[in-house]
Design a protein around this motif. Structure first.
Motif, PDB file in Angstrom:
ATOM      1  N   CYS A  55      78.471   0.941  76.346  1.00 33.22           N
ATOM      2  CA  CYS A  55      77.627   0.518  75.243  1.00 33.22           C
ATOM      3  C   CYS A  55      76.748  -0.638  75.694  1.00 33.22           C
ATOM      4  N   ASP A  56      75.766  -0.959  74.884  1.00 31.60           N
ATOM      5  CA  ASP A  56      74.904  -2.102  75.148  1.00 31.60           C
ATOM      6  C   ASP A  56      75.727  -3.365  74.912  1.00 31.60           C
ATOM      7  N   TYR A  63      76.105   4.247  73.931  1.00 33.19           N
ATOM      8  CA  TYR A  63      75.120   5.141  74.540  1.00 33.19           C
ATOM      9  C   TYR A  63      75.548   6.600  74.402  1.00 33.19           C
ATOM     10  N   LEU A  72      67.603   6.475  77.618  1.00 38.30           N
ATOM     11  CA  LEU A  72      68.311   5.502  76.791  1.00 38.30           C
ATOM     12  C   LEU A  72      67.692   4.112  76.871  1.00 38.30           C
TER      13      LEU A  72
END
Length: 83
Positions: A55-56, A63, A72
């Motif tokens: 994930c960010d 994601y 992305l």
């Protein structure tokens, strides 16, 4: 092959790692490779698993593993988190 240098934070090891990832690969492929690699370098603090997610690191947005890394918006300097 185009690559991006990203920082991946691994909460299980409380450490960050700089990793080159290919921009034209599917996130599912990158996730498997990164998970296995960080499992090796974490000194046993993280065990690669089929249910791992990337994930960010700043927003926590997970994601989509069915998209290419470039789609992305991941680029040099992006910060990711592996859970």
């Amino acid at each position: 092959m185009n690559k991006a240098l990203v920082e991946i934070f691994l909460p299980a090891a409380n450490a960050s790692f700089d990793v080159y990832i290919p921009l034209d690969s599917q996130m599912s492929e990158v996730l498997a490779l990164v998970s296995a690699a960080l499992s090796d370098v974490s000194g046993g603090k993280y065990k690669a698993a089929d249910n791992a997610i990337l994930c960010d690191a700043d927003t926590g947005i997970i994601y989509n593993i069915n998209m290419a890394v470039a789609e992305l918006g991941i680029r040099n300097g992006s910060r990711l988190m592996l859970i």
